[in-house]
Design a protein around this motif. Structure first.
Motif, PDB file in Angstrom:
ATOM      1  N   ARG A  26       0.836  -1.213   0.000  1.00 49.20           N
ATOM      2  CA  ARG A  26       0.000   0.000   0.000  1.00 49.20           C
ATOM      3  C   ARG A  26       0.866   1.258   0.000  1.00 49.20           C
ATOM      4  O   ARG A  26       0.562   2.234  -0.692  1.00 49.20           O
ATOM      5  N   LEU A  27       1.955   1.251   0.780  1.00 56.13           N
ATOM      6  CA  LEU A  27       2.861   2.400   0.816  1.00 56.13           C
ATOM      7  C   LEU A  27       3.464   2.654  -0.571  1.00 56.13           C
ATOM      8  O   LEU A  27       3.549   3.800  -1.015  1.00 56.13           O
ATOM      9  N   TYR A  28       3.874   1.591  -1.264  1.00 56.95           N
ATOM     10  CA  TYR A  28       4.433   1.733  -2.614  1.00 56.95           C
ATOM     11  C   TYR A  28       3.396   2.338  -3.563  1.00 56.95           C
ATOM     12  O   TYR A  28       3.716   3.242  -4.346  1.00 56.95           O
ATOM     13  N   LEU A  29       2.169   1.827  -3.497  1.00 53.89           N
ATOM     14  CA  LEU A  29       1.112   2.355  -4.372  1.00 53.89           C
ATOM     15  C   LEU A  29       0.802   3.812  -4.049  1.00 53.89           C
ATOM     16  O   LEU A  29       0.629   4.628  -4.968  1.00 53.89           O
ATOM     17  N   ASP A  30       0.752   4.156  -2.767  1.00 56.17           N
ATOM     18  CA  ASP A  30       0.526   5.557  -2.372  1.00 56.17           C
ATOM     19  C   ASP A  30       1.670   6.440  -2.863  1.00 56.17           C
ATOM     20  O   ASP A  30       1.442   7.572  -3.313  1.00 56.17           O
ATOM     21  N   HIS A  31       2.890   5.933  -2.766  1.00 61.40           N
ATOM     22  CA  HIS A  31       4.053   6.696  -3.227  1.00 61.40           C
ATOM     23  C   HIS A  31       3.945   6.982  -4.730  1.00 61.40           C
ATOM     24  O   HIS A  31       4.165   8.113  -5.169  1.00 61.40           O
ATOM     25  N   LEU A  32       3.596   5.957  -5.499  1.00 62.92           N
ATOM     26  CA  LEU A  32       3.464   6.155  -6.948  1.00 62.92           C
ATOM     27  C   LEU A  32       2.320   7.115  -7.267  1.00 62.92           C
ATOM     28  O   LEU A  32       2.440   7.938  -8.187  1.00 62.92           O
TER      29      LEU A  32
END
Length: 175
Positions: A26-32
């Motif tokens: 989820r953190l990776y997706l939010d970052h992108l």
């Protein structure tokens, strides 16, 4: 499809029962979502990277590199490049370049693990794959390595940090 779009699809499809892995996903997706440049080294708030644990299951060993800048034993990996068609292609390119081994193949099913760590350039949001070494593989040290060495599974914890040990465990589980 762009590398960015591929990364979003890969991360949306990444499933792991571990709550920490799901939180990283989820953190990776939010970052992108917040950083259209989040695939590239130029993104100082952090960027996705791709790596691969090179494994030779027939001989019960993995290939690690003594990273030239960080001076620690790691799996092969690094920054995504504009010519990479996918995260998997980026991981395979990095593994091939840093190991010197032609004919590596990624385990099917996508990434085996996610790992977030700080480096001198920024936060790395690493998407980790596993690459099978072909029979008779011979490694060759690249410019990015001080050393390149095969380690038996049970020796990895003696030379590498916990993130590499966890990647080895996930890789072996994926076999």
């Amino acid at each position: 499809m762009s590398l960015f779009d591929d990364a979003v699809l890969v991360l949306k499809g990444y499933e792991d029962q571990d709550p920490e892995q799901d939180a990283l996903r989820r953190l990776y997706l939010d970052h992108l979502a917040a950083h259209p440049d989040g695939m590239w080294k130029a993104c100082r708030d952090g960027h996705l990277t791709a790596s691969a644990m090179v494994i030779d299951p027939s001989r019960g060993r993995v290939l690690l590199t003594l990273h030239r800048k960080l001076r620690i034993w790691l799996q092969m990996g690094g920054h995504c490049e504009p010519e990479d068609a996918s995260l998997a292609a980026s991981a395979l390119r990095e593994a091939t370049e840093e190991s010197g081994i032609a004919g590596l193949t990624l385990l099917p099913g996508g990434p085996v693990r996610l790992d977030r760590h700080h480096t001198p350039c920024a936060w790395h949001l690493d998407v980790q794959y596993a690459a099978l070494a072909p029979k008779g593989a011979v490694e060759a040290i690249s410019e990015e390595s001080l050393d390149l060495r095969w380690f038996p599974y049970d020796a990895v914890a003696d030379v590498a940090d916990d993130s590499v040990v966890r990647l080895l465990e996930a890789t072996r589980a994926g076999l």
